[in-house]
Design a protein around this motif. Structure first.
Motif, short mmCIF file in Angstrom:
data_model
loop_
_atom_site.label_atom_id
_atom_site.label_comp_id
_atom_site.label_asym_id
_atom_site.label_seq_id
_atom_site.Cartn_x
_atom_site.Cartn_y
_atom_site.Cartn_z
N ASP A 17 19.99 51.81 -46.63
CA ASP A 17 18.54 51.92 -46.56
C ASP A 17 17.96 52.45 -47.87
OD1 ASP A 17 18.44 51.00 -43.97
OD2 ASP A 17 18.52 52.99 -43.06
N ALA A 18 18.61 53.45 -48.43
CA ALA A 18 18.12 54.01 -49.70
C ALA A 18 18.20 52.97 -50.81
CB ALA A 18 18.96 55.24 -50.07
N ALA A 19 19.29 52.24 -50.85
CA ALA A 19 19.47 51.23 -51.90
C ALA A 19 18.42 50.12 -51.78
CB ALA A 19 20.87 50.65 -51.81
N LEU A 20 18.20 49.63 -50.58
CA LEU A 20 17.22 48.56 -50.40
C LEU A 20 15.83 49.00 -50.84
CD1 LEU A 20 18.36 47.07 -46.96
CD2 LEU A 20 18.53 45.99 -49.21
N LEU A 24 13.81 47.31 -54.09
CA LEU A 24 12.51 46.67 -53.94
C LEU A 24 11.40 47.43 -54.67
CD1 LEU A 24 12.75 45.62 -50.18
CD2 LEU A 24 13.00 44.16 -52.20
N GLU A 25 11.59 48.73 -54.87
CA GLU A 25 10.56 49.53 -55.54
C GLU A 25 10.65 49.41 -57.06
OE1 GLU A 25 11.06 53.49 -54.14
OE2 GLU A 25 10.40 53.02 -52.11
N THR A 31 18.17 49.63 -60.90
CA THR A 31 18.69 50.64 -59.99
C THR A 31 20.18 50.84 -60.24
OG1 THR A 31 17.07 50.04 -58.30
CG2 THR A 31 18.99 51.29 -57.57
N THR A 32 20.58 52.10 -60.37
CA THR A 32 21.99 52.41 -60.62
C THR A 32 22.64 53.00 -59.37
OG1 THR A 32 21.56 54.70 -61.33
CG2 THR A 32 21.40 52.96 -63.02
N VAL A 33 23.97 52.95 -59.37
CA VAL A 33 24.73 53.56 -58.27
C VAL A 33 24.45 55.05 -58.22
CG1 VAL A 33 27.05 54.15 -57.48
CG2 VAL A 33 26.54 51.81 -58.21
N ASP A 34 24.32 55.69 -59.38
CA ASP A 34 24.03 57.12 -59.42
C ASP A 34 22.70 57.44 -58.73
OD1 ASP A 34 26.37 57.59 -60.75
OD2 ASP A 34 25.46 58.04 -62.69
N LEU A 114 14.91 40.74 -51.03
CA LEU A 114 15.71 41.04 -52.22
C LEU A 114 16.31 39.76 -52.80
CD1 LEU A 114 16.98 43.28 -54.01
CD2 LEU A 114 18.91 43.29 -52.42
N MET A 115 16.81 38.87 -51.93
CA MET A 115 17.37 37.61 -52.39
C MET A 115 16.31 36.74 -53.05
SD MET A 115 20.63 37.20 -51.78
CE MET A 115 21.87 38.20 -50.98
N GLU A 116 15.14 36.70 -52.45
CA GLU A 116 14.06 35.87 -52.99
C GLU A 116 13.62 36.36 -54.37
OE1 GLU A 116 11.10 36.07 -49.98
OE2 GLU A 116 12.13 34.69 -48.61
N GLU A 117 13.68 37.67 -54.58
CA GLU A 117 13.23 38.24 -55.85
C GLU A 117 14.33 38.27 -56.90
OE1 GLU A 117 11.53 42.05 -55.03
OE2 GLU A 117 9.89 41.25 -53.82
#
Length: 203
Positions: A17-20, A24-25, A31-34, A114-117
């Motif tokens: 959830d945090a990653a998504l 998108l933001e 966006t990094t793994v860290d 995410l896929m579309e972008e």
């Protein structure tokens, strides 16, 4: 599911959830793994216990769907026609979608966005789907008692089945605001496919 498994699943979903949201933001590449790990207050090392990479995280639904199909296929009657058994695997994926919680639906819709972008992720999704097809082919070949490396019919059986999945999810392409739309489309596609082949073609 025991307490330990529930805690692991809770952490896995929190990471997802945090990653998504971050993807998108602020953009997938930015966006990094860290950053993802920090947003759920875990270490990058802990992140890698759940996902091997950002790409793995973005394609997590492939793992889930593949697991459902393989498990269903292995539990189907040994004398059931191979294509029929695979259709049941696809129906199991649809039933899983039908049982989606509002949170599950939100994740799925975010992943589609995410896929579309990020078109490069679509290519990786196709490659991941090809890996699933290879694993399914091994199972189908074993059911048919043939050599997976030489039997073309086995690979056609899998290719036809997986094309149903692609058509159901993607065609006709229109905005999807609810998982129920995809469920209905998948059911229609499965019905069309089952009526398109003569009995015994997959023996």
């Amino acid at each position: 599911m025991g307490l330990r498994e529930r805690k692991k699943e809770k952490t896995r979903l929190a990471i997802l959830d945090a990653a998504l949201d971050l993807f998108l933001e602020q953009g997938y590449d930015s966006t990094t793994v860290d950053q993802i790990a920090g947003s759920v207050e875990i270490s990058p090392r802990t992140f890698f216990r759940y996902f091997t990479s950002k790409d793995h995280l973005a394609l997590w639904f492939h793992d889930h769907g593949e697991e459902i199909m393989l498990e269903t296929l292995r539990n189907r009657p040994a004398d059931e026609p191979s294509f029929t058994a695979l259709i049941q695997g696809l129906r199991a994926v649809v039933r899983d979608m039908e049982g989606s919680t509002p949170e599950d639906t939100a994740r799925f819709l975010k992943l589609r966005r995410l896929m579309e972008e990020n078109p490069h992720l679509v290519g990786q999704s196709v490659a991941r789907g090809a890996a699933t097809e290879r694993r399914l082919a091994v199972e189908i070949a074993a059911r048919r008692n043939v050599d997976v490396t030489t039997d073309q019919r086995t690979h056609l059986i899998v290719a036809f089945a997986m094309s149903i999945l692609r058509v159901g999810f993607e065609c006709p392409h229109r905005e999807v605001t609810d998982v129920r739309i995809l469920v209905e489309r998948m059911e229609e596609t499965l019905e069309l496919a089952q009526n398109a082949f003569r009995p015994g073609w997959d023996v």
